[in-house]
Every structure is written in C-alpha cells, then in structure tokens.
Design a protein around this motif. Structure first.
Motif, short mmCIF file in Angstrom:
data_model
loop_
_atom_site.label_atom_id
_atom_site.label_comp_id
_atom_site.label_asym_id
_atom_site.label_seq_id
_atom_site.Cartn_x
_atom_site.Cartn_y
_atom_site.Cartn_z
N PHE A 82 46.56 -16.22 10.76
CA PHE A 82 47.26 -17.41 10.27
C PHE A 82 46.52 -18.67 10.71
N THR A 83 46.11 -18.70 11.98
CA THR A 83 45.42 -19.86 12.53
C THR A 83 44.10 -20.12 11.81
N LEU A 84 43.32 -19.07 11.59
CA LEU A 84 42.04 -19.23 10.90
C LEU A 84 42.23 -19.71 9.46
N VAL A 85 43.19 -19.12 8.76
CA VAL A 85 43.47 -19.54 7.38
C VAL A 85 43.95 -20.99 7.36
N PHE A 86 44.80 -21.35 8.31
CA PHE A 86 45.31 -22.71 8.38
C PHE A 86 44.17 -23.70 8.61
N ILE A 87 43.32 -23.43 9.58
CA ILE A 87 42.22 -24.34 9.90
C ILE A 87 41.27 -24.50 8.73
N VAL A 88 40.89 -23.39 8.11
CA VAL A 88 39.96 -23.46 6.97
C VAL A 88 40.60 -24.24 5.83
N THR A 89 41.85 -23.96 5.52
CA THR A 89 42.54 -24.67 4.44
C THR A 89 42.67 -26.15 4.75
#
Length: 124
Positions: A106-113
């Motif tokens: 979730f954190t990685l997807v959030f940061i990239v987005t």
C-alpha cells in the motif's frame, strides 16, 4: 501560522461531508449487488472514518499554499498527512488487512501514485 490552521479547518469542514455521502452510496451499491449486509457499527465506522479522511484531505491542501515553505517541505508534509489519513481509514474499515507486507505494498503504491500525480501537476 494561525491563519493556515483556520484555513485547514474551514476547508475540512466545507468538503468533509462528501466522504460519508460517498461511503453510504458505496455501502448501498455493495448491498444491492452482492447481498452483503453491513452492521450498524460497520456503517458508523465507515461514515466517521471517511468524514475524517475527507476533512484531512481537504484541509491538507493548505500545506501547498504556505509561501515561505520550500516545495519539498510542503509536499512532504502533505504526502505524510494524506498517507496517514488513508492508511488509517483503510485499516479501520478493514479495506486492507493489517499485515506488514500488505501495508508495505500500500505504501509503495501510494508513494508512486502521489509522486506521479504531483509530477504531472508540476509539468503541466
């Protein structure tokens, strides 16, 4: 700083109501299409948490307007505020399970987005 805090609260109160309305619509659509019934506590937690999420998200937009902050500071504080609000809302509502690997994804997807959106905004 006081004027920014007041503006944060104004924006949050103005736009915070849209979260619960959206949550109620989603709960209704899910119950119609799947037959899943929600308990009163699930609906209450969903409404309160989406209100808080919308309140924080609307209010956090003020961070990008503090003129004496460098852009990296305002974006960093904005991203952290929004991340904590989203993660908390998702975990409280059990929309994602509380496992460290799921939180990491979730954190990685959030940061990239987040970075992709702000890169596009900055370029345009």
């Amino acid at each position: 700083m006081k004027k920014y805090a007041v503006e944060f609260l104004k924006r949050g109160m103005l736009f915070g109501g849209f979260g619960p309305i959206l949550a109620a619509i989603i709960y209704y659509i899910i119950s119609l299409s799947t037959g899943i019934k929600f308990s009163g506590s699930e609906i209450l937690i969903g409404i309160i948490s989406t209100y808080l999420l919308a309140f924080i998200q609307a209010g956090a937009s003020i961070f990008n307007q503090i003129e004496n902050w460098p852009i990296y500071k305002s974006l960093g504080i904005h991203m952290l505020t929004i991340y904590i609000a989203y993660l908390g809302c998702y975990l409280v509502n059990s929309w994602i399970p509380f496992y460290w690997d799921v939180v990491l994804i979730f954190t990685l997807v959030f940061i990239v987005t987040y970075l992709l959106i702000w890169t596009i905004v900055y370029i345009v």
